[in-house]
Structures are given as C-alpha cells and as structure tokens.
Scaffold this motif. Structure first.
Motif, mmCIF file in Angstrom:
data_model
loop_
_atom_site.group_PDB
_atom_site.id
_atom_site.type_symbol
_atom_site.label_atom_id
_atom_site.label_comp_id
_atom_site.label_asym_id
_atom_site.label_seq_id
_atom_site.Cartn_x
_atom_site.Cartn_y
_atom_site.Cartn_z
ATOM 1 N N ALA A 125 0.479 -1.415 0.033
ATOM 2 C CA ALA A 125 0.066 0.040 0.068
ATOM 3 C C ALA A 125 0.685 1.313 0.140
ATOM 4 C CB ALA A 125 -0.847 0.131 1.386
ATOM 5 N N PRO A 126 1.397 1.608 -1.127
ATOM 6 C CA PRO A 126 2.367 2.855 -1.150
ATOM 7 C C PRO A 126 1.604 3.937 -1.380
ATOM 8 C CG PRO A 126 2.507 1.587 -3.269
ATOM 9 C CD PRO A 126 1.684 0.734 -2.483
ATOM 10 N N SER A 127 2.088 4.994 -0.756
ATOM 11 C CA SER A 127 1.425 6.329 -1.149
ATOM 12 C C SER A 127 2.306 6.801 -2.236
ATOM 13 C CB SER A 127 1.540 7.335 -0.023
ATOM 14 O OG SER A 127 1.197 6.742 1.366
ATOM 15 N N PRO A 128 1.334 7.563 -3.071
ATOM 16 C CA PRO A 128 2.023 7.655 -4.252
ATOM 17 C C PRO A 128 2.775 9.179 -4.124
ATOM 18 C CG PRO A 128 0.003 8.100 -4.605
ATOM 19 C CD PRO A 128 0.044 7.275 -3.475
ATOM 20 N N LEU B 217 -2.185 -4.368 -5.040
ATOM 21 C CA LEU B 217 -1.483 -3.213 -4.939
ATOM 22 C C LEU B 217 -2.484 -2.176 -4.727
ATOM 23 C CD1 LEU B 217 0.912 -1.077 -5.634
ATOM 24 C CD2 LEU B 217 0.073 -1.174 -7.952
ATOM 25 N N ARG B 218 -2.341 -1.509 -3.661
ATOM 26 C CA ARG B 218 -3.480 -0.489 -3.130
ATOM 27 C C ARG B 218 -2.765 0.979 -3.145
ATOM 28 N NH1 ARG B 218 -4.870 -0.904 2.872
ATOM 29 N NH2 ARG B 218 -3.429 0.888 3.215
ATOM 30 N N ILE B 219 -3.045 1.741 -3.839
ATOM 31 C CA ILE B 219 -2.446 3.062 -4.068
ATOM 32 C C ILE B 219 -3.270 4.055 -2.962
ATOM 33 C CG2 ILE B 219 -2.007 5.008 -5.546
ATOM 34 C CD1 ILE B 219 -0.824 2.598 -6.433
ATOM 35 N N ASP B 220 -2.418 4.574 -1.761
ATOM 36 C CA ASP B 220 -2.902 5.304 -0.855
ATOM 37 C C ASP B 220 -2.800 6.693 -1.254
ATOM 38 O OD1 ASP B 220 -3.498 2.875 0.552
ATOM 39 O OD2 ASP B 220 -1.973 3.363 2.243
ATOM 40 N N ASP B 221 -3.847 7.105 -1.936
ATOM 41 C CA ASP B 221 -3.713 8.318 -2.655
ATOM 42 C C ASP B 221 -5.032 9.068 -2.178
ATOM 43 O OD1 ASP B 221 -5.749 6.877 -3.903
ATOM 44 O OD2 ASP B 221 -5.413 7.678 -5.845
ATOM 45 N N THR B 222 -5.171 9.171 -0.903
ATOM 46 C CA THR B 222 -6.089 10.171 -0.053
ATOM 47 C C THR B 222 -5.671 11.559 -0.060
ATOM 48 O OG1 THR B 222 -5.318 9.508 2.080
ATOM 49 C CG2 THR B 222 -7.494 8.270 1.302
ATOM 50 N N ASP B 223 -4.415 11.801 -0.139
ATOM 51 C CA ASP B 223 -3.912 13.002 0.017
ATOM 52 C C ASP B 223 -3.791 13.791 -1.288
ATOM 53 O OD1 ASP B 223 -2.522 15.414 0.251
ATOM 54 O OD2 ASP B 223 -1.331 14.637 1.840
ATOM 55 N N PRO B 224 -4.622 14.586 -1.662
ATOM 56 C CA PRO B 224 -4.696 14.945 -3.173
ATOM 57 C C PRO B 224 -3.485 16.033 -3.379
ATOM 58 C CG PRO B 224 -6.456 16.006 -1.907
ATOM 59 C CD PRO B 224 -5.835 14.974 -1.045
ATOM 60 N N ASP B 225 -3.114 16.540 -2.516
ATOM 61 C CA ASP B 225 -1.924 17.531 -2.589
ATOM 62 C C ASP B 225 -0.730 16.862 -2.870
ATOM 63 O OD1 ASP B 225 -3.676 19.650 -2.342
ATOM 64 O OD2 ASP B 225 -3.634 19.662 -0.160
ATOM 65 N N ARG B 226 -0.504 15.713 -2.152
ATOM 66 C CA ARG B 226 1.209 15.180 -2.232
ATOM 67 C C ARG B 226 0.931 14.010 -3.313
ATOM 68 N NH1 ARG B 226 2.319 13.111 2.860
ATOM 69 N NH2 ARG B 226 4.462 12.975 1.964
ATOM 70 N N SER B 227 -0.367 13.305 -3.602
ATOM 71 C CA SER B 227 -0.194 12.351 -4.443
ATOM 72 C C SER B 227 -0.150 12.785 -5.855
ATOM 73 C CB SER B 227 -1.662 11.563 -4.356
ATOM 74 O OG SER B 227 -1.641 10.980 -3.039
ATOM 75 N N LYS B 228 0.729 12.103 -6.358
ATOM 76 C CA LYS B 228 0.867 12.558 -7.992
ATOM 77 C C LYS B 228 0.919 11.119 -8.961
ATOM 78 C CE LYS B 228 3.096 16.751 -7.621
ATOM 79 N NZ LYS B 228 3.554 16.956 -6.279
ATOM 80 N N GLU B 229 0.115 11.335 -10.023
ATOM 81 C CA GLU B 229 -0.166 10.255 -11.257
ATOM 82 C C GLU B 229 1.225 9.768 -11.717
ATOM 83 O OE1 GLU B 229 -2.976 9.598 -10.949
ATOM 84 O OE2 GLU B 229 -2.706 7.705 -12.112
ATOM 85 N N GLU B 230 2.197 10.695 -11.521
ATOM 86 C CA GLU B 230 3.589 10.173 -12.177
ATOM 87 C C GLU B 230 4.066 9.207 -11.158
ATOM 88 O OE1 GLU B 230 5.274 14.519 -11.608
ATOM 89 O OE2 GLU B 230 7.063 13.145 -11.210
ATOM 90 N N TYR B 231 3.945 9.320 -9.853
ATOM 91 C CA TYR B 231 4.340 8.260 -9.091
ATOM 92 C C TYR B 231 3.826 6.906 -9.016
ATOM 93 C CZ TYR B 231 7.183 12.310 -7.134
ATOM 94 O OH TYR B 231 7.901 13.185 -6.917
ATOM 95 N N VAL B 232 2.449 7.336 -9.340
ATOM 96 C CA VAL B 232 1.576 5.989 -9.710
ATOM 97 C C VAL B 232 2.201 5.169 -10.678
ATOM 98 C CG1 VAL B 232 -0.831 5.047 -9.924
ATOM 99 C CG2 VAL B 232 -0.601 6.943 -8.690
ATOM 100 N N GLN C 208 -7.478 4.344 -3.375
ATOM 101 C CA GLN C 208 -8.160 4.783 -2.095
ATOM 102 C C GLN C 208 -9.109 6.024 -2.681
ATOM 103 O OE1 GLN C 208 -5.543 5.475 1.468
ATOM 104 N NE2 GLN C 208 -6.234 3.412 1.843
ATOM 105 N N SER C 209 -8.481 6.913 -3.350
ATOM 106 C CA SER C 209 -9.195 7.903 -4.002
ATOM 107 C C SER C 209 -10.545 7.660 -4.678
ATOM 108 C CB SER C 209 -8.329 8.815 -4.777
ATOM 109 O OG SER C 209 -8.050 8.058 -6.082
ATOM 110 N N GLU C 210 -10.842 6.480 -4.886
ATOM 111 C CA GLU C 210 -12.002 5.907 -5.727
ATOM 112 C C GLU C 210 -12.988 5.389 -4.707
ATOM 113 O OE1 GLU C 210 -10.478 3.382 -8.601
ATOM 114 O OE2 GLU C 210 -9.749 5.143 -9.737
ATOM 115 N N ARG C 211 -12.663 5.268 -3.315
ATOM 116 C CA ARG C 211 -13.267 4.728 -2.247
ATOM 117 C C ARG C 211 -13.903 5.467 -1.173
ATOM 118 N NH1 ARG C 211 -13.420 -0.473 -1.651
ATOM 119 N NH2 ARG C 211 -12.757 -0.354 0.462
ATOM 120 N N MET C 212 -13.834 6.781 -1.555
ATOM 121 C CA MET C 212 -14.414 7.669 -0.397
ATOM 122 C C MET C 212 -15.801 7.270 0.039
ATOM 123 S SD MET C 212 -11.961 9.643 0.072
ATOM 124 C CE MET C 212 -10.574 10.084 -0.541
ATOM 125 N N ASP C 213 -16.714 6.735 -0.869
ATOM 126 C CA ASP C 213 -18.076 6.194 -0.442
ATOM 127 C C ASP C 213 -17.953 5.277 0.748
ATOM 128 O OD1 ASP C 213 -18.987 7.926 -2.270
ATOM 129 O OD2 ASP C 213 -19.674 6.273 -3.632
#
Ligand code: GLU
Length: 449
Positions: free
Chosen positions: A7-10, A38-53, A73-78
C-alpha cells in the motif's frame, strides 16, 4: 485464501525499504497460492501525483512483482464515509475542536511533567451546548476514533511474537481532518476488511498503528453486524538500515532507477531482499520459486536488516553469470550471438559491460608496444596461424613447439596483440569470434609496429 497487499502512497518513488515490503507481501501470497494486491494510498490529493503511481507500477513490473489487482483509495471515498457513519452511530468516533496549537501546548505540558503526551479526551466531555457554540463560531471539528479502554489489545505478530498494548496508553487517533479529508488509519482498515486482506506485513514503524487498527477492525466488524470477518494476521519486519547500522537518508532515496543504472538485475535485488534480515543465507538464487518456497516469517529477525551495496554487487555478478543467452539477448550489443555471450559472460559483473568486452571482437583494440623479442615471436605466430576447429589450441601448440616458450611468455603476448589487454575472456572462445583474417591482421600489426 491468503490475501496480502502493498500500500504505497504515491508521494514519491519507491525506495529499497518499500521494495522489500512489496516483495515480502508478494512472496507471502505466492507461497500460499494466494492473492497480492497493489493498493494506492492516494487520499492526500496535494501530495499524491499520477507520475508516482506510474513509476510505482513500472518499478514493480521491472522487479517482476505482479499484482492480482489494483485499488485506489481516492476512488473509495463512499466506503470510508459509510464506515465513518457506522462508527459514529456506534459511538466510536467523536468530534474535536481543539486547534493544532492547543494540542501542541497540551502535549508540551505533559512532556514537561514527564508524562506521556496522550490526548486527554477533553472533546468527549463537551456538552451539547458547548459543541453547538463551537459550531456557531464556525469551528469545524476534526474526528477521533475512540479507543475502547476496557479491551486490551493483543496479537501474535508474525515476526515480533506476542504483542500487548494497554489502550489507555494510546491517544485516540485523529482519523479525519476538519476539511473532511482522511488520515491514513481508518481508510486502510476499511480497505483491509473490504478486500479480504488476511495478512498485513509491513515495517515495524507501523506497530502502534496496528494496535489502533485492531480496535478499528473489531469496531468495523461489529458495525457490519458482526459478520464472520476475521481481523488480519499482522507481522512487522525490522527496518532496513545502511551498512553502518544507521537509518540512512541514502536508503530512503535509493530506488529501482538507481539500481538499473548501476546494472543491477532485478533478480539480484530480489535474491538479496528476500532473505536480508532473516536467518536464511543470502545467496544468488535466480529462481524465484526457490526463494518463495523458503520464505518464512519465522526466519525473520528483530534486529535491523543491514543493506550493503557491496553484497548486492556480489550477488548481481553471480546472477549475471547464471543468465542464459535468451534471457539477455535483447540487451546485448548488436551482432553478439550466443557464442559471444558465452565468451564474455564469465568476465561480467553487469550486462552493460558486455559491450566493452565485445569491442575486443569487433575492434578497434588498443595497440600495445612490444619488445623486439616479442615482435619476432608474434611474427612467428602469424606465420604459424592455421585456422581449424580450435585455432587457439593449434596456434599455441605449434608456437610452443617452435619457440620452446610456455606459460605466461607463450600466452600473454598473444592475448595482448589480439585484444590489447592483459586479461579478459577465454582466448579459445574469442578467436573464432574475431575471425581468421582479423586475427592474422592483429598479429601482423603487433609484429611490425
Ligand atoms: N500507505 C501506508 C504507508 O506507506 C501503508 C501502510 C500499510 O501497509 O498499511 O506507510
């Protein structure tokens, strides 16, 4: 079915510590015929970058670590909102109105008195009207998860053995910020439940998170009507440190790119990281199934695992010596065939070096100066050269007979004249690659200059 996840943070590139965690989770799943996610821990929109994903995916693919699924994670807010509502309903989350400065001050006071800086739950004692007053002032709450102080937290850690925490010694963790954004703790637990994660294997820096998350799992299961869900097994591996034994900054930025640039094969990195910090010997094992079969959490030690570049390079060299032509052909210099690979392979510590050695075949080579005696000897060599199945053998046999030379004086001038070097690949293998005309030309050139 055994299900693990990485579960890396991108928010950056993977470094050698993350790579190790990913590898171990992948191996654990493979060993049990399970799933690795693989779980992308991208709840933080400011620090997460697509290039890192993208970079994370590319690095895992270079390492040969394939995931059975990818979640974001960004797709699982519900899902997080629903879990939050259920926990709130159950009285397990509560609103807090303290500012960061207030909390900081309280922490400092406690520390100053020699006490652990545990949150005092002041927000829990606010009355309905006090809360209303805060809201009327326009203060939005952040939210904490309420630990159950009556429930001792215990688990059998796959690496650390039995673990026990008194929840009263932990702060109720903040799970959600005033702006509604999520901190890591709750989404991760919700995901592990939803994705059926059976084993959480991560670094020992997460031990206290696990203590808190174990209560979250119990609360989430209860909120879901006590469904037949099991809290995952946990294992926390000792951290990776530099050879000096210190947590090194360098390791934190050492990633796949740097390894690739240095000519490190993914198989070498995998062989090293698979066993570093365990009681199993670190060996240049290129076959992943062998590594997977021997993978066993009970072999992991609690002392920090020491990462040593020199050890990685040694393993890399040994791995390069095992690779077949088919495995490397696309990365070899143009024109290099199987015989060429075979000739240079024992001299390589990286595949990139193949082109340096291949230049001995294609030329141009360095022209060395020879003594008058050696020039005469090399002239004799050119005269005696006869092309055969094994031209090196027939040439050296003939020269030995004709000149009485043996050992180094017999071989070295020939190697120098034919390759411009004192050492290198087996001459018997090189000669057919260089070819008769060129061999003759090189001998004559050395004899007459
Ligand atoms: N995104 C978290 C981290 O990188 C995941 C930790 C975990 O494995 O739960 O630290």
């Amino acid at each position: 079915m055994v299900t693990t996840r990485f579960a890396p943070s991108p928010t950056g590139r993977l470094h050698v510590g993350n790579i190790r965690t990913a590898l171990h989770n992948w191996m654990l799943a493979r060993k049990h015929g399970g799933r690795f996610l693989l779980r992308i821990d991208d709840t933080d929109p400011d620090r997460s970058k697509e290039e890192y994903v993208d970079a994370i995916r590319a690095d895992l693919s270079w390492l040969g670590i394939e995931a059975e699924g990818e979640e974001r994670q960004s797709e699982r807010m519900d899902r997080y909102n629903a879990a939050f509502d259920a926990l709130r309903e159950a009285g397990r989350v509560y609103p807090c109105y303290e500012t960061a400065q207030e909390l900081d001050l309280r922490r400092k006071i406690l520390l100053g008195r020699g006490l652990p800086p545990i949150y005092d739950r002041a927000a829990l004692t606010l009355s309905e009207s006090e809360r209303a007053a805060k809201e009327a002032e326009g203060i939005k709450p952040h939210w904490r998860f309420k630990l159950d102080h009556d429930e001792t937290i215990e688990w059998d850690d796959g690496v650390r053995g039995h673990q026990k925490f008194d929840p009263a010694t932990l702060s109720d963790p903040v799970i959600r910020r005033a702006d509604g954004s999520w901190l890591y703790m709750l989404p991760s637990a919700v995901d592990d439940v939803d994705m059926g994660v059976t084993h959480v294997l991560r670094g020992e820096d997460h031990v206290s998170n696990t203590a808190v998350q174990i209560q979250m799992f119990t609360a989430l299961h209860a909120a879901a009507g006590g469904a037949q869900q099991k809290t995952p097994e946990f294992a926390h591996e000792a951290l990776l440190v530099g050879r000096e034994g210190k947590l090194s900054k360098r390791l934190g930025s050492l990633g796949c790119d740097a390894f690739r640039e240095k000519g490190i094969e993914p198989e070498a990195l995998v062989a090293l990281l698979a066993r570093l910090g365990t009681s199993l010997p670190v060996e240049p094992i290129a076959d992943r199934n062998t590594l997977i079969e021997s993978f066993d959490l009970s072999t992991f030690g609690r002392a920090p695992a020491k990462f040593d570049d020199a050890e990685l390079e040694r393993i890399n060299t040994a791995i390069v010596h095992q690779l077949s032509f088919d495995e490397v052909r696309e990365r070899l210099p143009a024109g290099m065939d199987e015989a060429g690979w075979h000739a240079v392979q024992p001299n390589l510590s990286t595949i990139g070096e193949a082109s340096e050695w291949w230049r001995l075949v294609t030329g141009p080579i360095d022209r060395l100066d020879f003594s008058a005696e050696d020039r005469a000897y090399l002239s004799e060599a050119a005269r005696l050269l006869e092309w055969s199945e094994d031209p090196w053998r027939s040439l050296t046999t003939a020269l030995k007979e004709a000149t009485g030379r043996k050992g180094k004086p017999l071989f070295l001038p020939l190697r120098q004249a034919l390759t411009g070097m004192d050492h290198g690949p087996d001459m018997g293998e090189l000669l057919p690659l260089i070819g008769e005309a060129e061999v003759r030309a090189r001998l004559e050139h050395a004899a007459h200059h």
